[in-house]
Design a protein around this motif. Sequence first.
Motif, PDB file in Angstrom:
ATOM      1  N   VAL A  88       0.684  -1.200   0.160  1.00 39.48           N
ATOM      2  CA  VAL A  88       0.016   0.030   0.081  1.00 39.48           C
ATOM      3  C   VAL A  88       0.920   1.252  -0.077  1.00 39.48           C
ATOM      4  CG1 VAL A  88      -1.698   1.338   1.494  1.00 39.48           C
ATOM      5  CG2 VAL A  88      -2.124  -1.043   0.938  1.00 39.48           C
ATOM      6  N   VAL A  89       1.987   1.271   0.884  1.00 39.03           N
ATOM      7  CA  VAL A  89       2.595   2.437   0.884  1.00 39.03           C
ATOM      8  C   VAL A  89       3.460   2.521  -0.165  1.00 39.03           C
ATOM      9  CG1 VAL A  89       4.803   3.474   2.134  1.00 39.03           C
ATOM     10  CG2 VAL A  89       3.109   2.230   3.379  1.00 39.03           C
ATOM     11  N   LEU A  90       4.013   1.588  -0.835  1.00 41.72           N
ATOM     12  CA  LEU A  90       4.808   1.548  -2.006  1.00 41.72           C
ATOM     13  C   LEU A  90       4.166   1.906  -3.379  1.00 41.72           C
ATOM     14  CD1 LEU A  90       7.855   0.888  -3.436  1.00 41.72           C
ATOM     15  CD2 LEU A  90       6.479  -1.052  -4.129  1.00 41.72           C
ATOM     16  N   VAL A  91       2.768   1.485  -3.620  1.00 42.02           N
ATOM     17  CA  VAL A  91       1.913   1.630  -4.739  1.00 42.02           C
ATOM     18  C   VAL A  91       1.428   3.253  -4.437  1.00 42.02           C
ATOM     19  CG1 VAL A  91      -0.203   1.116  -5.859  1.00 42.02           C
ATOM     20  CG2 VAL A  91       1.340  -0.435  -5.131  1.00 42.02           C
ATOM     21  N   SER A  92       1.042   3.726  -3.338  1.00 43.51           N
ATOM     22  CA  SER A  92       0.694   5.006  -3.107  1.00 43.51           C
ATOM     23  C   SER A  92       1.811   6.163  -3.284  1.00 43.51           C
ATOM     24  CB  SER A  92       0.128   5.057  -1.545  1.00 43.51           C
ATOM     25  OG  SER A  92      -0.824   4.236  -1.200  1.00 43.51           O
ATOM     26  N   ALA A  93       2.895   5.564  -2.793  1.00 44.36           N
ATOM     27  CA  ALA A  93       4.137   6.525  -3.054  1.00 44.36           C
ATOM     28  C   ALA A  93       4.314   6.779  -4.600  1.00 44.36           C
ATOM     29  CB  ALA A  93       5.406   6.133  -2.201  1.00 44.36           C
ATOM     30  N   LEU A 138      16.017   7.901  -3.518  1.00 46.15           N
ATOM     31  CA  LEU A 138      14.695   7.498  -3.351  1.00 46.15           C
ATOM     32  C   LEU A 138      13.703   7.900  -4.260  1.00 46.15           C
ATOM     33  CD1 LEU A 138      12.361   7.099  -1.217  1.00 46.15           C
ATOM     34  CD2 LEU A 138      12.812   9.731  -0.487  1.00 46.15           C
ATOM     35  N   ALA A 139      13.810   8.960  -5.103  1.00 44.87           N
ATOM     36  CA  ALA A 139      12.947   9.465  -6.106  1.00 44.87           C
ATOM     37  C   ALA A 139      13.170   8.321  -7.295  1.00 44.87           C
ATOM     38  CB  ALA A 139      13.326  10.577  -6.919  1.00 44.87           C
ATOM     39  N   ARG A 140      14.350   7.783  -7.721  1.00 48.72           N
ATOM     40  CA  ARG A 140      14.530   6.780  -8.747  1.00 48.72           C
ATOM     41  C   ARG A 140      13.819   5.459  -8.323  1.00 48.72           C
ATOM     42  NH1 ARG A 140      17.563   7.415 -12.977  1.00 48.72           N
ATOM     43  NH2 ARG A 140      18.424   5.369 -12.890  1.00 48.72           N
ATOM     44  N   VAL A 141      13.762   5.041  -7.174  1.00 49.49           N
ATOM     45  CA  VAL A 141      13.231   3.991  -6.730  1.00 49.49           C
ATOM     46  C   VAL A 141      11.721   3.949  -6.913  1.00 49.49           C
ATOM     47  CG1 VAL A 141      12.463   2.741  -4.668  1.00 49.49           C
ATOM     48  CG2 VAL A 141      14.991   2.896  -5.044  1.00 49.49           C
ATOM     49  N   LEU A 142      11.085   5.063  -6.552  1.00 47.03           N
ATOM     50  CA  LEU A 142       9.637   5.311  -6.711  1.00 47.03           C
ATOM     51  C   LEU A 142       9.250   5.382  -8.022  1.00 47.03           C
ATOM     52  CD1 LEU A 142       8.853   7.803  -3.579  1.00 47.03           C
ATOM     53  CD2 LEU A 142       8.642   5.226  -3.695  1.00 47.03           C
ATOM     54  N   TYR A 143      10.045   6.000  -8.900  1.00 49.06           N
ATOM     55  CA  TYR A 143       9.557   6.099 -10.298  1.00 49.06           C
ATOM     56  C   TYR A 143      10.169   4.885 -10.847  1.00 49.06           C
ATOM     57  CZ  TYR A 143       8.570  11.203 -10.361  1.00 49.06           C
ATOM     58  OH  TYR A 143       8.135  12.332 -10.310  1.00 49.06           O
ATOM     59  N   GLY A 144      10.959   4.102 -10.389  1.00 51.80           N
ATOM     60  CA  GLY A 144      11.273   2.824 -10.850  1.00 51.80           C
ATOM     61  C   GLY A 144      10.135   1.870 -10.772  1.00 51.80           C
ATOM     62  N   ALA A 145       9.507   2.127  -9.358  1.00 51.22           N
ATOM     63  CA  ALA A 145       8.409   1.327  -9.091  1.00 51.22           C
ATOM     64  C   ALA A 145       7.290   1.260 -10.002  1.00 51.22           C
ATOM     65  CB  ALA A 145       7.924   1.668  -7.571  1.00 51.22           C
ATOM     66  N   ARG A 146       6.868   2.649 -10.350  1.00 46.33           N
ATOM     67  CA  ARG A 146       5.792   2.911 -11.441  1.00 46.33           C
ATOM     68  C   ARG A 146       6.207   2.095 -12.623  1.00 46.33           C
ATOM     69  NH1 ARG A 146       3.405   8.392 -10.976  1.00 46.33           N
ATOM     70  NH2 ARG A 146       3.371   8.450 -13.094  1.00 46.33           N
ATOM     71  N   ALA A 147       7.390   2.031 -13.259  1.00 50.67           N
ATOM     72  CA  ALA A 147       7.660   1.232 -14.334  1.00 50.67           C
ATOM     73  C   ALA A 147       7.537  -0.173 -14.174  1.00 50.67           C
ATOM     74  CB  ALA A 147       9.115   1.740 -14.972  1.00 50.67           C
ATOM     75  N   SER A 148       8.235  -0.583 -13.087  1.00 54.76           N
ATOM     76  CA  SER A 148       7.957  -2.154 -12.793  1.00 54.76           C
ATOM     77  C   SER A 148       6.820  -2.663 -12.605  1.00 54.76           C
ATOM     78  CB  SER A 148       8.887  -2.483 -11.514  1.00 54.76           C
ATOM     79  OG  SER A 148      10.433  -2.148 -11.822  1.00 54.76           O
ATOM     80  N   LEU A 149       5.740  -1.744 -11.676  1.00 53.97           N
ATOM     81  CA  LEU A 149       4.533  -2.381 -11.369  1.00 53.97           C
ATOM     82  C   LEU A 149       3.698  -2.194 -12.417  1.00 53.97           C
ATOM     83  CD1 LEU A 149       4.185  -0.729  -7.806  1.00 53.97           C
ATOM     84  CD2 LEU A 149       4.644  -3.312  -8.382  1.00 53.97           C
ATOM     85  N   LEU A 150       3.731  -1.286 -13.347  1.00 55.72           N
ATOM     86  CA  LEU A 150       2.827  -0.852 -14.536  1.00 55.72           C
ATOM     87  C   LEU A 150       3.059  -2.060 -15.604  1.00 55.72           C
ATOM     88  CD1 LEU A 150       0.671   0.926 -15.897  1.00 55.72           C
ATOM     89  CD2 LEU A 150       2.867   2.096 -16.937  1.00 55.72           C
ATOM     90  N   VAL A 151       4.331  -2.301 -15.870  1.00 53.32           N
ATOM     91  CA  VAL A 151       4.733  -3.429 -16.819  1.00 53.32           C
ATOM     92  C   VAL A 151       4.279  -4.721 -16.229  1.00 53.32           C
ATOM     93  CG1 VAL A 151       6.638  -4.712 -17.713  1.00 53.32           C
ATOM     94  CG2 VAL A 151       6.670  -2.302 -18.091  1.00 53.32           C
ATOM     95  N   SER A 152       4.260  -5.214 -15.194  1.00 57.27           N
ATOM     96  CA  SER A 152       4.210  -6.581 -14.561  1.00 57.27           C
ATOM     97  C   SER A 152       2.608  -6.597 -14.134  1.00 57.27           C
ATOM     98  CB  SER A 152       4.835  -6.746 -13.233  1.00 57.27           C
ATOM     99  OG  SER A 152       6.258  -6.565 -13.072  1.00 57.27           O
ATOM    100  N   ILE A 153       1.987  -5.611 -13.744  1.00 58.98           N
ATOM    101  CA  ILE A 153       0.397  -5.686 -13.747  1.00 58.98           C
ATOM    102  C   ILE A 153      -0.020  -5.684 -15.110  1.00 58.98           C
ATOM    103  CG2 ILE A 153      -1.536  -4.724 -12.738  1.00 58.98           C
ATOM    104  CD1 ILE A 153       0.052  -3.841 -10.319  1.00 58.98           C
ATOM    105  N   GLY A 154       0.292  -4.996 -16.034  1.00 57.58           N
ATOM    106  CA  GLY A 154      -0.162  -5.043 -17.437  1.00 57.58           C
ATOM    107  C   GLY A 154       0.012  -6.038 -17.862  1.00 57.58           C
ATOM    108  N   ALA A 155       1.395  -6.832 -17.853  1.00 54.07           N
ATOM    109  CA  ALA A 155       1.481  -8.066 -18.327  1.00 54.07           C
ATOM    110  C   ALA A 155       0.429  -9.246 -17.805  1.00 54.07           C
ATOM    111  CB  ALA A 155       2.742  -8.648 -18.349  1.00 54.07           C
ATOM    112  N   VAL A 156       0.253  -9.224 -16.562  1.00 58.84           N
ATOM    113  CA  VAL A 156      -0.501 -10.320 -15.986  1.00 58.84           C
ATOM    114  C   VAL A 156      -2.127  -9.979 -16.458  1.00 58.84           C
ATOM    115  CG1 VAL A 156      -1.629 -10.706 -13.802  1.00 58.84           C
ATOM    116  CG2 VAL A 156       0.750 -10.558 -13.888  1.00 58.84           C
ATOM    117  N   ALA A 157      -2.528  -8.634 -16.646  1.00 60.93           N
ATOM    118  CA  ALA A 157      -3.723  -8.439 -17.063  1.00 60.93           C
ATOM    119  C   ALA A 157      -3.973  -9.024 -18.379  1.00 60.93           C
ATOM    120  CB  ALA A 157      -4.058  -6.812 -17.166  1.00 60.93           C
TER     121      ALA A 157
END
Length: 349
Positions: A88-93, A138-157
């Motif tokens: 929740v914290v990671l996705v929200s951030a 910190l900024a790169r980790v959060l923006y990297g999370a945007r890319a990783s989660l978007l790609v992974s969740i999109g692929a699963v969808a």
Amino acid sequence: MSDFVEFTGPAGSRGRGRYLSWPGLGLAVPGLALAALAPAALPGPGWLSLLAFAVGLGLAYAGLVRLGRGVFGGSFDLMFWLCLAWLVVLVSAAVLAPMLPLGEYHDIAKTIDAPAMAPPALFSEHPLGTNNFGLDLLARVLYGARASLLVSIGAVAIGMAVGGAIGILAGYFRRLTDTAVGVATNSLLAVPPLILLIALGTVLEPNLRNIAIALSLLALPSMIRMARAATLTFAQREFVLAATAMGASRWRVMGRELLPNVLLPLASYGMVIVSVLIVAEASLSFLGLGIQAPDPSWGNMIAEGEGNAFQDHPHIVLVPGVTLFLTVFAFNLIGEKARKRWDPRQAKL
């Protein structure tokens, strides 16, 4: 004195089975204090502070487990709630990253005066440090999370939509359809995943859409098998047989009766697949075939620590590496919990 004290409800009524564990409180409070203060308060070598921090976390976890089981019952799972809180914290951030007061994560022209390879410092301008270009980790980790989660969740969808439809067709029609789908699925599984990703990565342009499509091929065989197995289970249930006896068409049975029931086990399994695809995307980016620098991805951030950089500045690798580990662990644990609840095959075990 008893190890537990019983709670009373808001109106003075005594709560049933809810207790405050004094031993749990005695472990949790000192453990949290040791974990919070040890890194800054202890002199001497860094490994001593790290050891004290680990001991503090262990004591706090043991105490919080006892407290949680006393308050919420024996089925309380602290690790599940910690994993859920992390996601929740990671996705929200990650979603709110453009609105957060973060340092520069992309444009190296704006970090000419910024310190390069700055170590983590909690109350500084760069709490997780900087990389060799002075970009904020910190900024790169959060923006990297945007890319990783978007790609992974999109692929699963994509895998759920395509694989779920194919699996329902194979499980419901069986015979020739099931045989053809089985041959195609086994053919995909026969190709080594890393070889398939590298081949696709060299042909496709490395953008988020193409990476998601490439990763969806890894999720597709598992989704087809899961949907087929669930369809075979639910196709023998009374509500499906009743709908067929009342004259419902095959497409109506699949869309109205089977799909809603297949969707839950498929979604729970999808959470486990997300963790696999996060690692796959990070591997592609690490090899230079995924998201390209300076755009951040956990994989290319870890690649920045190749050579002597990791020995001299370990935070360059540890920051994205620990984030990747915690995220994959959280998705795995929550996905397994969901599978035990919603997968009809797991429920029989």
